[in-house]
Design a protein around this motif. Structure first.
Motif, mmCIF file in Angstrom:
data_model
loop_
_atom_site.group_PDB
_atom_site.id
_atom_site.type_symbol
_atom_site.label_atom_id
_atom_site.label_comp_id
_atom_site.label_asym_id
_atom_site.label_seq_id
_atom_site.Cartn_x
_atom_site.Cartn_y
_atom_site.Cartn_z
ATOM 1 N N TRP A 39 0.852 -1.189 0.000
ATOM 2 C CA TRP A 39 0.000 0.000 0.000
ATOM 3 C C TRP A 39 0.886 1.235 0.000
ATOM 4 C CZ3 TRP A 39 -1.661 3.054 4.614
ATOM 5 C CH2 TRP A 39 -2.619 4.018 4.284
ATOM 6 N N LYS A 40 0.590 2.190 -0.870
ATOM 7 C CA LYS A 40 1.394 3.402 -1.018
ATOM 8 C C LYS A 40 0.631 4.657 -0.616
ATOM 9 C CE LYS A 40 5.064 1.362 -2.246
ATOM 10 N NZ LYS A 40 6.176 1.354 -1.295
ATOM 11 N N GLY A 41 -0.482 4.491 0.083
ATOM 12 C CA GLY A 41 -1.295 5.644 0.487
ATOM 13 C C GLY A 41 -2.502 5.781 -0.407
ATOM 14 N N ASN A 42 -3.490 6.521 0.088
ATOM 15 C CA ASN A 42 -4.758 6.687 -0.626
ATOM 16 C C ASN A 42 -5.262 5.324 -1.088
ATOM 17 O OD1 ASN A 42 -4.934 9.520 -0.312
ATOM 18 N ND2 ASN A 42 -3.545 9.804 -2.034
ATOM 19 N N LYS A 43 -5.474 5.159 -2.380
ATOM 20 C CA LYS A 43 -5.922 3.879 -2.943
ATOM 21 C C LYS A 43 -4.880 3.309 -3.893
ATOM 22 C CE LYS A 43 -9.817 4.079 -0.801
ATOM 23 N NZ LYS A 43 -11.187 3.836 -1.130
ATOM 24 N N GLN A 44 -3.613 3.651 -3.626
ATOM 25 C CA GLN A 44 -2.534 3.182 -4.489
ATOM 26 C C GLN A 44 -1.835 1.978 -3.879
ATOM 27 O OE1 GLN A 44 0.177 6.352 -5.349
ATOM 28 N NE2 GLN A 44 -1.292 7.454 -6.611
ATOM 29 N N PHE A 45 -1.495 1.018 -4.767
ATOM 30 C CA PHE A 45 -0.792 -0.191 -4.364
ATOM 31 C C PHE A 45 0.295 -0.477 -5.388
ATOM 32 C CE2 PHE A 45 -5.046 -0.283 -2.790
ATOM 33 C CZ PHE A 45 -4.899 -0.696 -1.478
ATOM 34 N N HIS B 27 9.562 -7.085 -11.255
ATOM 35 C CA HIS B 27 8.913 -6.064 -12.077
ATOM 36 C C HIS B 27 7.804 -5.397 -11.277
ATOM 37 C CE1 HIS B 27 11.163 -7.667 -15.398
ATOM 38 N NE2 HIS B 27 10.681 -8.872 -15.141
ATOM 39 N N LYS B 28 7.661 -4.082 -11.444
ATOM 40 C CA LYS B 28 6.716 -3.323 -10.626
ATOM 41 C C LYS B 28 5.612 -2.695 -11.470
ATOM 42 C CE LYS B 28 10.245 -2.267 -7.193
ATOM 43 N NZ LYS B 28 9.840 -3.226 -6.228
ATOM 44 N N VAL B 29 4.391 -2.681 -10.898
ATOM 45 C CA VAL B 29 3.245 -2.053 -11.537
ATOM 46 C C VAL B 29 2.476 -1.302 -10.458
ATOM 47 C CG1 VAL B 29 1.068 -2.436 -12.778
ATOM 48 C CG2 VAL B 29 3.032 -3.904 -13.245
ATOM 49 N N LEU B 30 2.149 -0.043 -10.724
ATOM 50 C CA LEU B 30 1.351 0.742 -9.799
ATOM 51 C C LEU B 30 -0.126 0.569 -10.124
ATOM 52 C CD1 LEU B 30 1.355 2.822 -7.460
ATOM 53 C CD2 LEU B 30 1.243 4.596 -9.241
ATOM 54 N N MET B 31 -0.904 0.250 -9.105
ATOM 55 C CA MET B 31 -2.358 0.161 -9.258
ATOM 56 C C MET B 31 -2.989 1.296 -8.472
ATOM 57 S SD MET B 31 -3.092 -3.938 -8.934
ATOM 58 C CE MET B 31 -2.098 -4.196 -7.483
ATOM 59 N N ASP B 32 -4.067 1.843 -9.002
ATOM 60 C CA ASP B 32 -4.759 2.942 -8.342
ATOM 61 C C ASP B 32 -6.219 2.936 -8.778
ATOM 62 O OD1 ASP B 32 -5.231 5.199 -6.806
ATOM 63 O OD2 ASP B 32 -4.049 6.562 -8.043
ATOM 64 N N GLY B 33 -7.022 3.645 -8.056
ATOM 65 C CA GLY B 33 -8.437 3.768 -8.375
ATOM 66 C C GLY B 33 -8.760 5.141 -8.926
ATOM 67 N N PRO B 34 -9.989 5.309 -9.388
ATOM 68 C CA PRO B 34 -10.407 6.614 -9.902
ATOM 69 C C PRO B 34 -10.651 7.580 -8.741
ATOM 70 C CG PRO B 34 -12.260 5.109 -9.900
ATOM 71 C CD PRO B 34 -11.060 4.309 -9.479
ATOM 72 N N PRO B 35 -10.593 8.884 -9.014
ATOM 73 C CA PRO B 35 -10.877 9.867 -7.968
ATOM 74 C C PRO B 35 -12.250 9.666 -7.306
ATOM 75 C CG PRO B 35 -9.858 10.949 -9.831
ATOM 76 C CD PRO B 35 -10.139 9.520 -10.245
ATOM 77 N N SER B 36 -13.222 9.187 -8.070
ATOM 78 C CA SER B 36 -14.558 8.968 -7.513
ATOM 79 C C SER B 36 -14.571 7.895 -6.422
ATOM 80 C CB SER B 36 -15.535 8.586 -8.625
ATOM 81 O OG SER B 36 -15.134 7.363 -9.227
ATOM 82 N N LEU C 191 -6.187 8.408 -7.060
ATOM 83 C CA LEU C 191 -5.607 9.564 -7.742
ATOM 84 C C LEU C 191 -5.496 9.340 -9.253
ATOM 85 C CD1 LEU C 191 -2.748 10.372 -5.190
ATOM 86 C CD2 LEU C 191 -5.003 11.463 -5.398
ATOM 87 N N ASP C 192 -5.989 8.210 -9.732
ATOM 88 C CA ASP C 192 -5.908 7.851 -11.148
ATOM 89 C C ASP C 192 -4.460 7.851 -11.638
ATOM 90 O OD1 ASP C 192 -7.067 6.958 -13.509
ATOM 91 O OD2 ASP C 192 -7.373 8.977 -14.290
ATOM 92 N N ALA C 193 -3.553 7.373 -10.787
ATOM 93 C CA ALA C 193 -2.131 7.385 -11.105
ATOM 94 C C ALA C 193 -1.610 6.015 -11.545
ATOM 95 C CB ALA C 193 -1.331 7.868 -9.894
ATOM 96 N N GLY C 194 -2.494 5.029 -11.626
ATOM 97 C CA GLY C 194 -2.046 3.698 -12.008
ATOM 98 C C GLY C 194 -3.166 2.904 -12.636
ATOM 99 N N THR C 195 -2.823 1.713 -13.046
ATOM 100 C CA THR C 195 -3.768 0.810 -13.694
ATOM 101 C C THR C 195 -4.746 0.251 -12.676
ATOM 102 O OG1 THR C 195 -2.035 0.206 -15.249
ATOM 103 C CG2 THR C 195 -3.907 -1.274 -15.119
ATOM 104 N N ARG C 196 -6.002 0.123 -13.072
ATOM 105 C CA ARG C 196 -7.012 -0.499 -12.213
ATOM 106 C C ARG C 196 -6.791 -2.015 -12.195
ATOM 107 N NH1 ARG C 196 -7.860 4.235 -13.000
ATOM 108 N NH2 ARG C 196 -9.759 5.440 -13.140
ATOM 109 N N PRO C 197 -7.047 -2.675 -11.076
ATOM 110 C CA PRO C 197 -6.843 -4.123 -11.018
ATOM 111 C C PRO C 197 -7.633 -4.901 -12.076
ATOM 112 C CG PRO C 197 -7.022 -3.245 -8.812
ATOM 113 C CD PRO C 197 -7.346 -2.114 -9.752
ATOM 114 N N MET C 198 -8.867 -4.504 -12.356
ATOM 115 C CA MET C 198 -9.641 -5.222 -13.378
ATOM 116 C C MET C 198 -9.058 -4.999 -14.779
ATOM 117 S SD MET C 198 -11.934 -7.101 -11.944
ATOM 118 C CE MET C 198 -13.313 -7.443 -13.037
ATOM 119 N N GLU C 199 -8.458 -3.822 -15.008
ATOM 120 C CA GLU C 199 -7.780 -3.588 -16.282
ATOM 121 C C GLU C 199 -6.562 -4.501 -16.413
ATOM 122 O OE1 GLU C 199 -8.512 1.117 -17.274
ATOM 123 O OE2 GLU C 199 -6.968 0.613 -15.827
ATOM 124 N N MET C 200 -5.910 -4.762 -15.279
ATOM 125 C CA MET C 200 -4.747 -5.650 -15.322
ATOM 126 C C MET C 200 -5.142 -7.060 -15.748
ATOM 127 S SD MET C 200 -2.299 -4.334 -12.246
ATOM 128 C CE MET C 200 -1.043 -5.481 -12.725
#
Length: 142
Positions: free
Chosen positions: A10-16, A24-33, A37-46
């Motif tokens: 966990w990297k804070g807010n909703k980021q992982f 290999h690293k991938v940042l996952m994040d959720g939408p602002p809603s 912060l919309d800074a990474g790929t959504r898990p379902m998109e992955m």
């Protein structure tokens, strides 16, 4: 056969931050809603990326065995999800655009179908969960 460990931090807010067994690293994040912060790929998109990557790997392997001269391979993926929680995938469409020489359109379509129906573990897992997977192929002979 068991898989190698994957680390999620966990990297804070909703980021992982996901780290594969190979590092290999991938940042996952959720939408602002949803507080992201919309800074990474959504898990379902992955999951969709994994499906397209798995199928593409197979298609390239099959076409290389057929001695095709592969010039490009692109896949656009669209999906519909159930309108309830959990919002699982119901239907996924993979639109392949493949440019090659030394191979027929029929052979290219067969390679895509072999991947999705026989070789791709991600497709098999999603189908076992009741997801309908469809493929369309546009072949450009070079």
């Amino acid at each position: 056969m068991s898989s190698q460990p994957i680390q999620i931090s966990w990297k804070g807010n909703k980021q992982f931050l996901a780290t594969s067994s190979a590092g290999h690293k991938v940042l996952m994040d959720g939408p602002p809603s949803a507080g992201g912060l919309d800074a990474g790929t959504r898990p379902m998109e992955m999951l969709l990326m994994g499906l397209a990557g798995c199928a593409s790997f197979d298609v390239v392997t099959i076409l290389q065995k057929k001695k095709a001269n592969l010039i490009s391979l692109d896949v656009n993926v669209t999906a519909t999800r159930k309108d309830q929680i959990p919002a699982v995938f119901e239907h996924i469409v993979l639109a392949f655009k493949i440019s090659a020489s030394g191979v027929s359109e029929v052979a290219v379509e067969k390679a895509v179908n072999l991947s999705l129906d026989k070789y791709c573990s991600v497709a098999a897992m999603l189908r076992a969960a009741g997801v309908e997977i469809e493929a369309n192929v546009t072949f450009i002979e070079e």
